[in-house]
Design a protein around this motif. Structure first.
Motif, PDB file in Angstrom:
ATOM      1  N   PRO A  88       0.820  -1.213   0.000  1.00  0.00           N
ATOM      2  CA  PRO A  88       0.000   0.000   0.000  1.00  0.00           C
ATOM      3  C   PRO A  88       0.854   1.263   0.000  1.00  0.00           C
ATOM      4  O   PRO A  88       1.994   1.271   0.470  1.00  0.00           O
ATOM      5  N   ALA A  89       0.286   2.335  -0.518  1.00  0.00           N
ATOM      6  CA  ALA A  89       0.820   3.691  -0.379  1.00  0.00           C
ATOM      7  C   ALA A  89       2.290   3.814  -0.745  1.00  0.00           C
ATOM      8  O   ALA A  89       3.138   4.069   0.105  1.00  0.00           O
ATOM      9  N   LEU A  90       2.577   3.654  -2.023  1.00  0.00           N
ATOM     10  CA  LEU A  90       3.927   3.894  -2.522  1.00  0.00           C
ATOM     11  C   LEU A  90       3.854   4.662  -3.825  1.00  0.00           C
ATOM     12  O   LEU A  90       2.807   4.726  -4.472  1.00  0.00           O
ATOM     13  N   LYS A  91       4.979   5.258  -4.219  1.00  0.00           N
ATOM     14  CA  LYS A  91       5.022   6.038  -5.451  1.00  0.00           C
ATOM     15  C   LYS A  91       4.985   5.120  -6.669  1.00  0.00           C
ATOM     16  O   LYS A  91       5.621   4.060  -6.697  1.00  0.00           O
ATOM     17  N   ASN A  92       4.250   5.545  -7.662  1.00  0.00           N
ATOM     18  CA  ASN A  92       4.138   4.821  -8.929  1.00  0.00           C
ATOM     19  C   ASN A  92       5.204   5.344  -9.881  1.00  0.00           C
ATOM     20  O   ASN A  92       5.243   6.539 -10.179  1.00  0.00           O
ATOM     21  N   ASN A  93       6.077   4.457 -10.342  1.00  0.00           N
ATOM     22  CA  ASN A  93       7.046   4.855 -11.361  1.00  0.00           C
ATOM     23  C   ASN A  93       7.256   3.718 -12.354  1.00  0.00           C
ATOM     24  O   ASN A  93       6.791   2.585 -12.138  1.00  0.00           O
ATOM     25  N   SER A  94       7.929   4.016 -13.446  1.00  0.00           N
ATOM     26  CA  SER A  94       8.060   3.049 -14.536  1.00  0.00           C
ATOM     27  C   SER A  94       8.840   1.811 -14.118  1.00  0.00           C
ATOM     28  O   SER A  94       8.537   0.700 -14.577  1.00  0.00           O
ATOM     29  N   GLU A  95       9.827   1.958 -13.259  1.00  0.00           N
ATOM     30  CA  GLU A  95      10.617   0.794 -12.832  1.00  0.00           C
ATOM     31  C   GLU A  95       9.753  -0.159 -12.015  1.00  0.00           C
ATOM     32  O   GLU A  95       9.782  -1.379 -12.223  1.00  0.00           O
ATOM     33  N   ARG A  96       8.959   0.386 -11.105  1.00  0.00           N
ATOM     34  CA  ARG A  96       8.101  -0.464 -10.273  1.00  0.00           C
ATOM     35  C   ARG A  96       6.959  -1.081 -11.060  1.00  0.00           C
ATOM     36  O   ARG A  96       6.449  -2.150 -10.700  1.00  0.00           O
ATOM     37  N   GLN A  97       6.551  -0.433 -12.133  1.00  0.00           N
ATOM     38  CA  GLN A  97       5.487  -0.987 -12.969  1.00  0.00           C
ATOM     39  C   GLN A  97       5.895  -2.294 -13.643  1.00  0.00           C
ATOM     40  O   GLN A  97       5.039  -3.036 -14.118  1.00  0.00           O
ATOM     41  N   GLN A  98       7.179  -2.590 -13.658  1.00  0.00           N
ATOM     42  CA  GLN A  98       7.649  -3.836 -14.256  1.00  0.00           C
ATOM     43  C   GLN A  98       7.179  -5.053 -13.469  1.00  0.00           C
ATOM     44  O   GLN A  98       7.060  -6.149 -14.016  1.00  0.00           O
ATOM     45  N   TYR A  99       6.905  -4.882 -12.178  1.00  0.00           N
ATOM     46  CA  TYR A  99       6.479  -6.026 -11.362  1.00  0.00           C
ATOM     47  C   TYR A  99       5.268  -5.735 -10.484  1.00  0.00           C
ATOM     48  O   TYR A  99       4.780  -6.623  -9.789  1.00  0.00           O
ATOM     49  N   LEU A 100       4.751  -4.492 -10.531  1.00  0.00           N
ATOM     50  CA  LEU A 100       3.595  -4.128  -9.728  1.00  0.00           C
ATOM     51  C   LEU A 100       2.466  -3.565 -10.592  1.00  0.00           C
ATOM     52  O   LEU A 100       2.713  -2.814 -11.529  1.00  0.00           O
ATOM     53  N   HIS A 101       1.248  -3.924 -10.243  1.00  0.00           N
ATOM     54  CA  HIS A 101       0.046  -3.388 -10.887  1.00  0.00           C
ATOM     55  C   HIS A 101      -0.526  -2.327  -9.949  1.00  0.00           C
ATOM     56  O   HIS A 101      -1.054  -2.644  -8.882  1.00  0.00           O
ATOM     57  N   PHE A 102      -0.418  -1.064 -10.334  1.00  0.00           N
ATOM     58  CA  PHE A 102      -0.858   0.037  -9.485  1.00  0.00           C
ATOM     59  C   PHE A 102      -2.349   0.322  -9.686  1.00  0.00           C
ATOM     60  O   PHE A 102      -2.862   0.244 -10.805  1.00  0.00           O
ATOM     61  N   THR A 103      -3.020   0.668  -8.590  1.00  0.00           N
ATOM     62  CA  THR A 103      -4.414   1.069  -8.692  1.00  0.00           C
ATOM     63  C   THR A 103      -4.509   2.413  -9.409  1.00  0.00           C
ATOM     64  O   THR A 103      -3.623   3.261  -9.285  1.00  0.00           O
ATOM     65  N   GLN A 104      -5.586   2.596 -10.157  1.00  0.00           N
ATOM     66  CA  GLN A 104      -5.818   3.879 -10.809  1.00  0.00           C
ATOM     67  C   GLN A 104      -6.117   4.960  -9.767  1.00  0.00           C
ATOM     68  O   GLN A 104      -5.666   6.092  -9.868  1.00  0.00           O
ATOM     69  N   GLU A 105      -6.881   4.583  -8.753  1.00  0.00           N
ATOM     70  CA  GLU A 105      -7.227   5.502  -7.675  1.00  0.00           C
ATOM     71  C   GLU A 105      -6.026   5.650  -6.746  1.00  0.00           C
ATOM     72  O   GLU A 105      -5.491   4.671  -6.248  1.00  0.00           O
TER      73      GLU A 105
END
Length: 258
Positions: A88-105
């Motif tokens: 929960p509650a972390l910054k969304n960035n391109s590197e993390r998007q490689q292994y994490l699916h971020f909520t739109q909200e």
């Protein structure tokens, strides 16, 4: 009255049925030193993001396991290995998007601050004013792409683990500035009674923190992801997240001051 009615609907709505056994439980971990969003308590974690996320998952009928797995980098590594399912509650960035699916909200706004010693660097108004100075960040942290790019361009910026050590280095003149979340930094400063020694030279509004599922969990349990996002949006609209952040900020400050 309308808000109360909506809240009751959220709580008593029929629980969805998740057929896949894996989707009946979820394992959560988070940064162990990032109040008021989350912090370590023994082998578990506490804070606003933990409370809100755990509550939503339980109302969805899931068994929820909250685990302390180590420092922030180890939390991210655990997500890469699918040893945990949700952060929960972390910054969304391109590197993390490689292994994490971020909520739109988003979970909440989380401004970023550049902290300096109170009596120094009085003419600092923008990041470029700190070019060439000794800086530090909390190891593993990411802010906006612009902030990250600036920090990467500065050879004298160190990645130091833990708020306490970063602020101590600033107080002891081992660094000139420390970059962290504004809410997090202010909670630490207040709890440590160093308001007259440390100040935010630059506060950048706009950055937000999001919640994230691992790609594996999101792929296996898309209904959980969808239901979670819908309920998160409802609780945010009702002001429950803002209230939780305020409550846990006060709680952490009291704990840290003893």
């Amino acid at each position: 009255m309308d808000k109360l009615f909506l809240l009751i609907l959220i709580i008593i709505v029929a629980l969805p049925s998740f057929a896949d056994e894996q989707c009946r439980s979820i394992t959560i971990s988070a940064h162990p030193n990032y109040p008021p969003f989350h912090w370590r308590e023994g082998d578990s974690l506490a804070g606003a993001s933990i409370d809100i996320s755990k509550g939503i998952f339980r109302r969805l009928g899931l068994n929820v396991y909250v685990k302390y797995v180590g420092n922030w980098q180890e939390v991210l590594n655990s997500a890469k290995r699918n040893d945990i399912d949700f952060i929960p509650a972390l910054k969304n960035n391109s590197e993390r998007q490689q292994y994490l699916h971020f909520t739109q909200e988003s979970f909440a706004a989380n401004p970023v601050a550049f902290y300096v010693r109170a009596a120094e660097l009085l003419d600092v108004d923008q990041m470029d004013d700190l070019a060439g100075k000794l800086g530090s960040i909390n190891a593993g942290d990411s802010h906006t792409e612009a902030i990250d790019a600036f920090l990467l361009s500065q050879p004298q910026v160190q990645a130091i683990e833990g708020l306490a050590k970063n602020f101590r280095m600033l107080l002891e003149r081992e660094t000139d500035y420390f970059v962290t979340g504004y809410l997090v930094g202010n909670e630490y400063i207040e709890a440590s009674s160093i308001e007259h020694e440390i100040r935010p030279a630059i506060v950048i509004q706009g950055p937000e923190v999001h919640n994230a599922f691992t790609h594996e969990y999101a792929k296996t349990c898309p209904n959980v992801v969808t239901e979670f996002e819908q309920r998160l949006a409802s609780e945010k609209q009702l002001g429950m997240i803002a209230s939780a952040i305020k409550y846990y900020g006060l709680q952490w400050t009291q704990l840290a001051s003893h």
